[in-house]
Design a protein around this motif. Structure first.
Motif, PDB file in Angstrom:
ATOM      1  N   GLN A  16       0.843  -1.193   0.000  1.00 55.00           N
ATOM      2  CA  GLN A  16       0.000   0.000   0.000  1.00 55.00           C
ATOM      3  C   GLN A  16       0.877   1.242   0.000  1.00 55.00           C
ATOM      4  O   GLN A  16       1.872   1.300   0.717  1.00 55.00           O
ATOM      5  CB  GLN A  16      -0.946   0.026   1.198  1.00 55.00           C
ATOM      6  N   VAL A  17       0.524   2.188  -0.832  1.00 57.24           N
ATOM      7  CA  VAL A  17       1.257   3.448  -0.913  1.00 57.24           C
ATOM      8  C   VAL A  17       0.256   4.577  -1.085  1.00 57.24           C
ATOM      9  O   VAL A  17      -0.954   4.368  -1.133  1.00 57.24           O
ATOM     10  CB  VAL A  17       2.273   3.450  -2.081  1.00 57.24           C
ATOM     11  N   GLY A  18       0.784   5.773  -1.197  1.00 57.45           N
ATOM     12  CA  GLY A  18      -0.055   6.935  -1.457  1.00 57.45           C
ATOM     13  C   GLY A  18       0.488   7.686  -2.655  1.00 57.45           C
ATOM     14  O   GLY A  18       1.688   7.647  -2.937  1.00 57.45           O
ATOM     15  N   GLY A  19      -0.363   8.348  -3.368  1.00 57.74           N
ATOM     16  CA  GLY A  19       0.055   9.153  -4.508  1.00 57.74           C
ATOM     17  C   GLY A  19      -0.630  10.493  -4.482  1.00 57.74           C
ATOM     18  O   GLY A  19      -1.831  10.574  -4.174  1.00 57.74           O
ATOM     19  N   GLN A  20       0.120  11.544  -4.784  1.00 55.68           N
ATOM     20  CA  GLN A  20      -0.444  12.886  -4.799  1.00 55.68           C
ATOM     21  C   GLN A  20      -0.347  13.466  -6.198  1.00 55.68           C
ATOM     22  O   GLN A  20       0.698  13.371  -6.848  1.00 55.68           O
ATOM     23  CB  GLN A  20       0.314  13.786  -3.819  1.00 55.68           C
ATOM     24  N   SER A  21      -1.431  14.046  -6.673  1.00 53.29           N
ATOM     25  CA  SER A  21      -1.449  14.608  -8.021  1.00 53.29           C
ATOM     26  C   SER A  21      -0.469  15.757  -8.131  1.00 53.29           C
ATOM     27  O   SER A  21      -0.379  16.610  -7.245  1.00 53.29           O
ATOM     28  CB  SER A  21      -2.856  15.086  -8.386  1.00 53.29           C
ATOM     29  N   ALA A  22       0.272  15.772  -9.230  1.00 50.32           N
ATOM     30  CA  ALA A  22       1.270  16.806  -9.457  1.00 50.32           C
ATOM     31  C   ALA A  22       0.780  17.880 -10.420  1.00 50.32           C
ATOM     32  O   ALA A  22       1.538  18.780 -10.792  1.00 50.32           O
ATOM     33  CB  ALA A  22       2.552  16.179 -10.011  1.00 50.32           C
TER      34      ALA A  22
END
Length: 596
Positions: free
Chosen positions: A492-498
């Motif tokens: 599990q990870v997290g991603g933030q919109s760039a």
């Protein structure tokens, strides 16, 4: 997508050109201190994909454009560019003129002098992503833009097993003259300015610096930005100081007329020379309690993302706690343009593949995950359940949209497993695979407090549907490295919109970005076709419909269980002014002041 011991950088000899006025001997340095909750992985932009590394590089390097610090909705502004870009041939060709008088700081690579930025520096920086030697995790994203000749140049080096040829001109990225860059792409790219505004990745890089430091380039980031690296103890402490040769750059912004806070910041700071602080000290504190105590004890004057377990002490009912108000602490709460997701390795022999029983297993696991409970226990309510991979605050996010991605139904999960042959044949309480082989989920997990909390929750969730789980713990950078290589089963990870475009959230489904943003290694032609079409289409209702179809495909195949979007609470002590959390970008230090 959507994260080490070095000090005393030798940056060359005497400096030429205008410098900052030397402060009086008694003047106290303005220092911003805060902590990352996970370690950085690199300070070379071509190798960075985690938000911690990219926060640092965004303050050292500068791209052609940037985001207005105060504007909401977002606005783009020239940074290295002299003005806004020109485009023609249906958004396939973009041209940018560089601003004159912008320099790389003095460095041994320039024989102790500073050197003016030219268009070739942007061309070289782009080509570095294509160089196979760099093994850039961002290459798949770069390649998706189809810069004419760039992939071919990369392939030639791979086929011939030779060094990448930086000197061969290509039509896709080229300098028309000393100050003009042209980008040519095979398909229309209406939102290409978002690409050009990513200082954390696509800033100007000097070839002399890379060649001078060679394998040690990671320790010697030399950019045109407002800060320079002065100390680096990996996964422990990073110190940056004001770039003494930074050009005259003054505070200006365009907050919305009804944005009272933004208007107040503009009135206070307009015309101030940037950066306004002298030094930034970044600690790495992975455990929540010591990170929170460091802020309370004023060892740090800013905390980004108050640990959820302390949110009731910090901001009960969304308001600053009275005991903190008395100390002059202020704060902000923001629904982030991010996703927390669980991903399955589609190349794994147990959870991977596209056959009905493997898809059923992934969907059953997703149905069995009690995300509402996870949010309550690990996030302390500071998140909202996700319906799709699209991130809040991006163009196609609809808060009213609902999908099966958010469904929690252990009864349905068990029925799905039974239907496709995942049954308990030996009576030990655990299901076996349809072929009768043992079924054990190997789940990667960070070895910190939050990781331990999540493992307890998911162990209970999976036990409830008859699935056995074994956790493999490790440090974040180790797990990320393994995931990029495909050496994991579930993580599990997290991603933030760039960027403001919702398409950024779909990078993890793009087959050309396997090993980069697409850590699940998901490959479906119908999704790849949608991703390509979305890149070419202008904004509008037809494009929004295509996003809905992409969300449906993601839910059907379930390479990722998108769990939630986080709500972040940031606090800062009295004296820190001008702070506003960036939305799609990482740079903000130079807009902050620290008053005594």
């Amino acid at each position: 997508m959507d994260r080490r011991t070095f000090s005393g950088l030798a940056l060359g000899s005497a400096v030429t050109g205008p410098l900052w006025a030397q402060p009086a001997a008694a003047a106290k340095k303005k220092v911003l201190r805060y902590a990352f909750r996970a370690p950085e992985s690199t300070l070379d932009p071509v190798k960075a994909s985690d938000i911690y590394s990219r926060t640092i590089t965004a303050h050292i390097f500068e791209s052609l454009y940037t985001y207005d610090h105060l504007a909401r909705p977002v606005k783009f502004k020239p940074l290295l560019a002299a003005g806004m870009p020109e485009h023609d041939e249906g958004y396939r060709v973009w041209r940018v003129k560089l601003r004159s008088g912008i320099y790389f700081p003095s460095d041994a690579a320039f024989k102790g002098q500073r050197r003016e930025v030219v268009a070739e520096d942007l061309v070289y920086a782009m080509k570095r992503f294509a160089d196979p030697k760099n093994v850039s995790p961002v290459w798949g994203f770069i390649d998706s833009f189809k810069f004419l000749g760039l992939a071919e140049l990369r392939q030639k080096a791979m086929d011939q097993k030779t060094a990448f040829d930086y000197d061969t001109p290509i039509p896709g990225v080229r300098a028309l003259d000393k100050t003009t860059i042209e980008y040519r792409m095979a398909q229309p790219r209406p939102r290409f300015i978002e690409f050009l505004a990513a200082s954390d990745l696509f800033g100007a890089v000097a070839r002399e610096v890379v060649e001078h430091y060679g394998a040690d380039i990671d320790k010697h980031p030399v950019g045109t930005g407002p800060f320079k690296l002065t100390e680096w103890r990996r996964a422990s402490l990073i110190v940056l100081e004001r770039n003494p040769e930074y050009r005259e750059h003054f505070y200006d912004a365009e907050p919305a007329p009804d944005d009272a806070e933004g208007q107040a910041m503009l009135a206070k700071f307009k015309g101030r020379r940037l950066p306004m602080i002298d030094r930034v000290e970044l600690s790495i504190i992975q455990e929540s309690q010591p990170r929170w105590l460091s802020f309370l004890n004023e060892e740090h004057n800013l905390i980004q993302e108050v640990p959820p377990e302390f949110i009731s002490q910090a901001m009960p009912n969304g308001q600053i706690a009275p005991h903190l108000q008395k100390r002059g602490v202020r704060g902000q709460r923001v629904l982030m343009p991010d996703n927390a997701y669980t991903m399955f390795n589609l190349e794994d022999e147990v959870v991977g593949g596209y056959t009905p029983e493997r898809v059923a297993l992934r969907r059953a696991i997703a149905l069995g995950m009690d995300v509402e409970r996870e949010i309550r226990l690990t996030q302390h309510g500071q998140a909202v359940i996700a319906q799709a991979s699209v991130a809040p605050q991006t163009t196609s996010y609809d808060p009213q949209f609902r999908s099966a991605m958010s469904e929690y139904n252990p009864t349905k999960a068990k029925a799905l497993l039974e239907m496709y042959g995942y049954v308990d044949r030996n009576g030990d309480g655990w299901r076996e695979q349809p072929n009768g082989q043992p079924l054990v989920l190997n789940w990667s997990m960070e070895d910190d407090q939050r990781g331990r909390q999540r493992s307890e929750i998911w162990l209970k969730d999976m036990k409830a549907i008859g699935l056995k789980v074994e956790f493999k713990t490790g440090k974040w950078p180790e797990l990320l490295k393994a995931a990029r290589a495909g050496n994991f089963q579930v993580w599990q990870v997290g991603g933030q919109s760039a960027s403001p475009d919702s398409q950024g959230s779909l990078q993890r489904y793009d087959g050309s970005q396997v090993g980069g943003q697409n850590l699940a290694r998901f490959k479906r032609p119908e999704m790849d076709a949608i991703y390509t079409k979305l890149s070419e289409m202008p904004d509008g209702p037809e494009r929004d419909k295509l996003f809905v179809e992409a969300f449906r495909i993601g839910t059907v195949w379930m390479p990722y269980k998108i769990r939630y979007h986080s709500v972040r609470a940031d606090l800062f002590h009295k004296g820190v002014t001008g702070y506003r959390r960036p939305v799609f970008w990482q740079e903000f230090w130079h807009y902050v002041d620290v008053e005594s």
